[in-house]
Design a protein around this motif. Sequence first.
Motif, mmCIF file in Angstrom:
data_model
loop_
_atom_site.group_PDB
_atom_site.id
_atom_site.type_symbol
_atom_site.label_atom_id
_atom_site.label_comp_id
_atom_site.label_asym_id
_atom_site.label_seq_id
_atom_site.Cartn_x
_atom_site.Cartn_y
_atom_site.Cartn_z
ATOM 1 N N PHE A 1 0.827 -1.205 0.000
ATOM 2 C CA PHE A 1 0.000 0.000 0.000
ATOM 3 C C PHE A 1 0.862 1.255 0.000
ATOM 4 O O PHE A 1 0.594 2.214 -0.743
ATOM 5 N N GLU A 2 1.918 1.253 0.789
ATOM 6 C CA GLU A 2 2.756 2.441 0.922
ATOM 7 C C GLU A 2 3.670 2.656 -0.279
ATOM 8 O O GLU A 2 4.271 3.726 -0.405
ATOM 9 N N ARG A 3 3.764 1.668 -1.173
ATOM 10 C CA ARG A 3 4.567 1.866 -2.379
ATOM 11 C C ARG A 3 3.962 2.929 -3.280
ATOM 12 O O ARG A 3 4.688 3.662 -3.963
ATOM 13 N N ASP A 4 2.627 3.010 -3.341
ATOM 14 C CA ASP A 4 1.999 4.043 -4.165
ATOM 15 C C ASP A 4 0.576 4.284 -3.670
ATOM 16 O O ASP A 4 -0.386 3.718 -4.188
ATOM 17 N N ILE A 5 0.447 5.128 -2.652
ATOM 18 C CA ILE A 5 -0.854 5.403 -2.044
ATOM 19 C C ILE A 5 -1.781 6.074 -3.045
ATOM 20 O O ILE A 5 -2.983 5.769 -3.096
ATOM 21 N N ASP A 6 -1.241 6.956 -3.878
ATOM 22 C CA ASP A 6 -2.084 7.620 -4.874
ATOM 23 C C ASP A 6 -2.649 6.625 -5.881
ATOM 24 O O ASP A 6 -3.783 6.775 -6.350
ATOM 25 N N GLY A 7 -1.854 5.616 -6.218
ATOM 26 C CA GLY A 7 -2.350 4.580 -7.118
ATOM 27 C C GLY A 7 -3.522 3.838 -6.518
ATOM 28 O O GLY A 7 -4.537 3.585 -7.187
ATOM 29 N N TYR A 8 -3.414 3.489 -5.233
ATOM 30 C CA TYR A 8 -4.522 2.811 -4.556
ATOM 31 C C TYR A 8 -5.747 3.713 -4.478
ATOM 32 O O TYR A 8 -6.883 3.262 -4.669
ATOM 33 N N ARG A 9 -5.520 4.985 -4.203
ATOM 34 C CA ARG A 9 -6.646 5.919 -4.105
ATOM 35 C C ARG A 9 -7.397 6.010 -5.443
ATOM 36 O O ARG A 9 -8.628 5.987 -5.481
ATOM 37 N N GLU A 10 -6.662 6.077 -6.542
ATOM 38 C CA GLU A 10 -7.284 6.209 -7.854
ATOM 39 C C GLU A 10 -8.037 4.936 -8.249
ATOM 40 O O GLU A 10 -9.166 4.995 -8.725
ATOM 41 N N PHE A 11 -7.413 3.774 -8.031
ATOM 42 C CA PHE A 11 -8.071 2.534 -8.429
ATOM 43 C C PHE A 11 -9.245 2.204 -7.507
ATOM 44 O O PHE A 11 -10.203 1.563 -7.941
ATOM 45 N N LEU A 12 -9.191 2.648 -6.254
ATOM 46 C CA LEU A 12 -10.356 2.473 -5.377
ATOM 47 C C LEU A 12 -11.518 3.328 -5.875
ATOM 48 O O LEU A 12 -12.674 2.892 -5.842
#
Length: 391
Positions: free
Chosen positions: A258-269
């Motif tokens: 998760f901490e590798r790319d929080i913005d990526g998780y936010r966008e895909f969520l």
Amino acid sequence: MTSAPNADRRPLGNQPLIRKWYFSLSEASINRKDHGWRALTRVAVTSALRNTSLHPCMLYDGEEGEFTAEIRAMGATVITHRVSFHDHLVQAAPARTADYLGIARGAFLRVEIPLIEREDDFVLFTDCDVMFLADPRIEAAPALFAAAPQATQTAYDIDMNTGVMVMNVPALRATLPHFIAFIIKHLPDGWPGFDQENYRRFYKGQWDKLDNTFNWKPYWGRNPSATIVHWHGPKPQIVRRLLHDGTLETHAVWRALFERDIDGYREFLRIWDTFAEKTPRDILGHLDYLTARGVGGWAICPDDPLRPVHLTIVIDGNVHGVVACDARRPDIKTAYGIEAAGFSFQLPPMVDDDRPHKLQFLDEMGRPVFLKRGRDTHQQHWHLESEKLTV
């Protein structure tokens, strides 16, 4: 080990190479903590039907029930199956984790797709935790199967991920007896995971490269070219909770991803939510009180508790309003880790008479919601029917 026969690697004219999409699940693992397989499966099927030309086929180890009926009603083919080497999984289970057998029953189902599929030479397989953002136009036919890397974007040879595979069905069928014998032989070895390590070792150096966009992970960051997004690692319900509370205790590996790319998780969520809001949710709740003046209680979706439930209030067949279940309930936080769950609704004056009235709750998809009832719902002049509350 037997080598695969030469496969016909030519494009199939104007016809798409892949027409069917397989995914697999076991009834024994469907309630696995912090995964939310029902919600994940619903989103996977919804996104495939909306964005691709693929026909969904669910392999299921378990009894037919409401969930399989729901997935079938969505337009998928549901195939109940138990792997031929199930007894060997049972024998291996005592030396593994407590939930090993339940997960293994679903994970190893992909191994026997070559026995089940008899129409098409090439099929797509994915885990249930994917979402389709575009039609996967796969043109190159693999000799055996094609797969992408897991944690990195380059380690095709040593870090292959079986979460998305393009399968050459006849070629894999030819090697299947030897592959199953290999799996059985090495089950006592305690290799990590389930099917994946067996694929890596038995077919070492033989799989074709699948473009990363067909197995894109949120921890790789945003990618407008991603075709299939794979929630390898933390699932949407945990991602939402991590975004809400950075101190949340969860698996160390999940937190690291998760901490590798929080913005990526936010966008895909955000994208996942656009599919999820169109699918049913399993709702858990309680009706604390019901009087002629009002009704109240709480309701949550265990698979995604931070996304508030909205209940439609129906009286005598007429909609009287929608209530958000987001009021503070410290008692619910103690039990389920989420505090915003309560609701209250003032009933119209018309029910404060001597006539019987029917009260019903509907979820966001218009399905009836049956909440557990407390003592305060048994007021004078009120009685309960089997599925609907009646005053």
